[in-house]
Design a protein around this motif. Structure first.
Motif, PDB file in Angstrom:
ATOM      1  N   PHE A  19       9.512  -5.111  81.489  1.00  0.00           N
ATOM      2  CA  PHE A  19       8.531  -6.074  80.425  1.00  0.00           C
ATOM      3  C   PHE A  19       7.945  -4.764  80.022  1.00  0.00           C
ATOM      4  O   PHE A  19       6.913  -4.757  78.352  1.00  0.00           O
ATOM      5  N   GLY A  24      10.462  -3.939  75.513  1.00  0.00           N
ATOM      6  CA  GLY A  24       9.466  -5.037  76.584  1.00  0.00           C
ATOM      7  C   GLY A  24       8.718  -5.533  75.950  1.00  0.00           C
ATOM      8  O   GLY A  24       8.448  -7.142  75.913  1.00  0.00           O
ATOM      9  N   LEU A  27      10.197  -8.006  72.514  1.00  0.00           N
ATOM     10  CA  LEU A  27      10.705  -8.794  72.744  1.00  0.00           C
ATOM     11  C   LEU A  27       9.521  -9.329  73.531  1.00  0.00           C
ATOM     12  O   LEU A  27       9.450 -10.746  72.704  1.00  0.00           O
ATOM     13  N   PHE A  28       8.611  -9.031  74.219  1.00  0.00           N
ATOM     14  CA  PHE A  28       7.181 -10.066  74.189  1.00  0.00           C
ATOM     15  C   PHE A  28       6.356 -11.008  73.244  1.00  0.00           C
ATOM     16  O   PHE A  28       6.189 -11.948  73.291  1.00  0.00           O
ATOM     17  N   TYR A 169      10.801 -17.068  76.744  1.00  0.00           N
ATOM     18  CA  TYR A 169      12.532 -16.937  76.634  1.00  0.00           C
ATOM     19  C   TYR A 169      12.306 -16.598  75.487  1.00  0.00           C
ATOM     20  O   TYR A 169      11.592 -16.524  74.565  1.00  0.00           O
ATOM     21  N   HIS A 170      13.127 -14.924  74.580  1.00  0.00           N
ATOM     22  CA  HIS A 170      13.202 -14.243  73.440  1.00  0.00           C
ATOM     23  C   HIS A 170      14.295 -15.233  72.691  1.00  0.00           C
ATOM     24  O   HIS A 170      15.926 -14.862  73.141  1.00  0.00           O
ATOM     25  N   MET A 175      17.429 -13.957  76.052  1.00  0.00           N
ATOM     26  CA  MET A 175      16.763 -13.585  76.973  1.00  0.00           C
ATOM     27  C   MET A 175      16.156 -13.755  77.781  1.00  0.00           C
ATOM     28  O   MET A 175      14.582 -14.296  76.735  1.00  0.00           O
ATOM     29  N   LEU A 177      12.616 -13.908  81.038  1.00  0.00           N
ATOM     30  CA  LEU A 177      11.685 -12.327  81.207  1.00  0.00           C
ATOM     31  C   LEU A 177      11.489 -13.437  83.126  1.00  0.00           C
ATOM     32  O   LEU A 177      10.959 -14.092  83.146  1.00  0.00           O
ATOM     33  N   HIS A 189      10.577  -7.956  84.321  1.00  0.00           N
ATOM     34  CA  HIS A 189      12.012  -7.205  83.353  1.00  0.00           C
ATOM     35  C   HIS A 189      12.771  -8.509  82.552  1.00  0.00           C
ATOM     36  O   HIS A 189      13.184  -9.384  82.883  1.00  0.00           O
ATOM     37  N   TRP A 190      12.741  -8.267  81.443  1.00  0.00           N
ATOM     38  CA  TRP A 190      13.993  -8.968  80.956  1.00  0.00           C
ATOM     39  C   TRP A 190      15.276  -8.940  80.990  1.00  0.00           C
ATOM     40  O   TRP A 190      15.679  -7.698  81.071  1.00  0.00           O
TER      41      TRP A 190
END
Length: 498
Positions: A19, A24, A27-28, A169-170, A175, A177, A189-190
């Motif tokens: 993350f 990470g 993605l966030f 969620y991505h 993905m 989290l 972590h993702w």
């Protein structure tokens, strides 16, 4: 040999994405813009590290309950009411959890007993599409959170079964989290959603059942106004067995020809400690000098309790049960008459109240009541209300409490002479038995042989025509019984029984 000490482990990446890494963070940011990180902020505000290596389920649940702002109703430390792992001990002893961990069903049971709304799904009874849909819903709001029960092996991580909240969620990368509560081991972590599903779609060797996920949210209203199911000690298990197994078998064996005879058989067959299953939800306030009146919140709660209690007593079932006039008590305060003495009620209620206020500080078995008295106070324009006041001693510690009681018509008050015409209305044996019979699953009565009697009794215990507030109370108790009696077998969301 002494075990070598460790300072964390290297997160296997891939398949996980740290993350705190550049990837990470990207993605966030993208998930935040996509609206599927809304649940993250309340979770991270109350996030904690599990205090014991086997407390992952308890820590995950504590985080979620606090993030949902659910009031535990009991103190953690000092004056503070707050969920902590040490308070989540009603469905499984903490010593056992510390030694062996906790199962999926018991975590769901704990969430339910803690006042949350719970939907639990085992992986073999759901699909990855179901999981994705529920995760997106939770990740897009702050009103629902998802806890995953999974095996670490698919992530190439050390360890076996684990619980953690899912923080977001991505959608583009599909993905999830994982907010790993074992922060001493791995950071958040993702992971690919498909891999998380694979990790959940594994069997817990201790139960032989699949892992899965659960959705936890707040109830729209207080789930228990008068009664709740208690699993704070082992005695409830025999009562639960009686309700789920013994009672249906008894009905198949007996051949009563009318409702009074059937009720007589039911009451006579009740285990002696039937009161260990259904408990009165007490209203507690600290004993404060110079505060003779009730607050607005206290008055509102008492008003609701009075209404629900009266609704119980307005049912035809209550009338039938009361008509039996059996001395056998179904509540923990047993007595030789239908109406328990106020002195006995006062002592028992004060003990219950101090246990609620003190959390784990006071052992219920070691409580001793003294200076118990019953008095009436003004309710700011709503007339007089009854308060049981007392001092409870436990292992040398004293706690002064006030217990609030509804007032109604069946019983005479023991307040001072100036208000002797007022009435004390506490839940009686008949109330508890009526509620217990209403709360049993409708399938319980299918074993009645006489079809006419079966139809008559099913109508008597039906919730269809109950007032909405009482119906909600009964449905909640029924769901609690399902979770307690079949915690491990419950593989998916348990719908309300009507």
């Amino acid at each position: 040999m002494e075990m070598p000490s460790l300072y964390g482990r290297v997160l296997p990446s891939p398949p996980a994405v740290d993350f705190n890494s550049a990837e990470g963070k990207r993605l966030f940011s993208e998930a935040l813009q996509g609206g599927t990180m809304e649940g993250f902020f309340s979770l991270i505000s109350y996030f904690q590290t599990q205090s014991e290596p086997a407390f992952c389920g308890l820590a995950s649940l504590s985080v979620v309950l606090n993030a949902l702002a659910i009031d535990p109703g009991s103190r953690w430390k000092g004056p503070w009411r707050w969920f902590d792992e040490s308070m989540l001990d009603c469905c499984e002893p903490l010593d056992k959890v510390k030694a062996q961990g906790i199962t999926f069903g018991k975590v769901a049971c704990l969430a339910h007993c803690s006042g949350a709304n719970v939907q639990s799904f085992r992986a073999n009874r759901a699909t990855i599409h179901d999981f994705r849909r529920h995760l997106i819903r939770c990740a897009s709001s702050q009103d629902c959170h998802l806890i995953a029960s999974y095996h670490r092996e698919p992530f190439k991580q050390t360890g076996t079964g684990h619980f953690s909240p899912i923080g977001g969620y991505h959608a583009g990368q599909d993905m999830a989290l994982i907010l790993d509560v074992a922060r001493f081991k791995y950071p958040p972590h993702w992971v690919p959603l498909s891999l998380l599903w694979e990790a959940m779609n594994t069997t817990d060797e201790s139960t032989g059942l699949h892992r899965g996920f659960m959705l936890i949210s707040r109830h729209t209203a207080a789930p228990s106004l008068l009664y709740t199911v208690s699993c704070g000690n082992e005695s409830w298990k025999s009562i639960a067995k009686y309700c789920v197994e013994d009672l249906p078998n008894l009905l198949k064996a007996e051949s009563p020809d009318d409702v009074p005879t059937l009720l007589s058989h039911l009451i006579e067959s009740l285990p002696a400690n039937a009161g260990a299953l259904i408990k009165w939800v007490v209203e507690v306030r600290r004993k404060e000098e110079g505060r003779p009146t009730l607050s607005k919140e206290e008055k509102e709660r008492l008003f609701l309790k009075e209404n629900v209690l009266q609704q119980v007593r307005d049912t035809k079932l209550f009338y039938e049960v009361h008509g039996q006039q059996y001395a056998k008590s179904c509540c923990s305060c047993s007595s030789s008459s239908e109406e328990d003495s106020l002195t006995r009620i006062a002592a028992a209620v004060c003990c219950q109240g101090v246990a609620m206020l003190s959390g784990n500080l006071a052992s219920r078995d070691g409580l001793c009541c003294r200076e118990t008295c019953i008095r009436c106070i003004q309710a700011n324009g709503d007339g007089l209300k009854t308060v049981i006041s007392g001092t409870v001693v436990s292992e040398g510690n004293e706690q002064a409490v006030d217990m609030l009681l509804p007032i109604s018509s069946p019983y005479t008050s023991s307040c001072n002479s100036t208000v002797s015409d007022e009435i004390v209305n506490y839940p009686s044996n008949t109330d508890v038995l009526t509620v217990l019979l209403l709360s049993l699953h409708p399938n319980t009565w299918l074993g009645i042989k006489d079809e006419k009697l079966k139809a008559e009794f099913q109508a008597l215990v039906s919730t269809d025509n109950l007032p909405d507030v009482l119906k909600q109370e009964i449905v909640h108790l029924r769901r609690q019984l399902v979770y307690l009696c079949k915690a491990e077998e419950a593989g998916s969301h348990v719908p309300p029984s009507h």
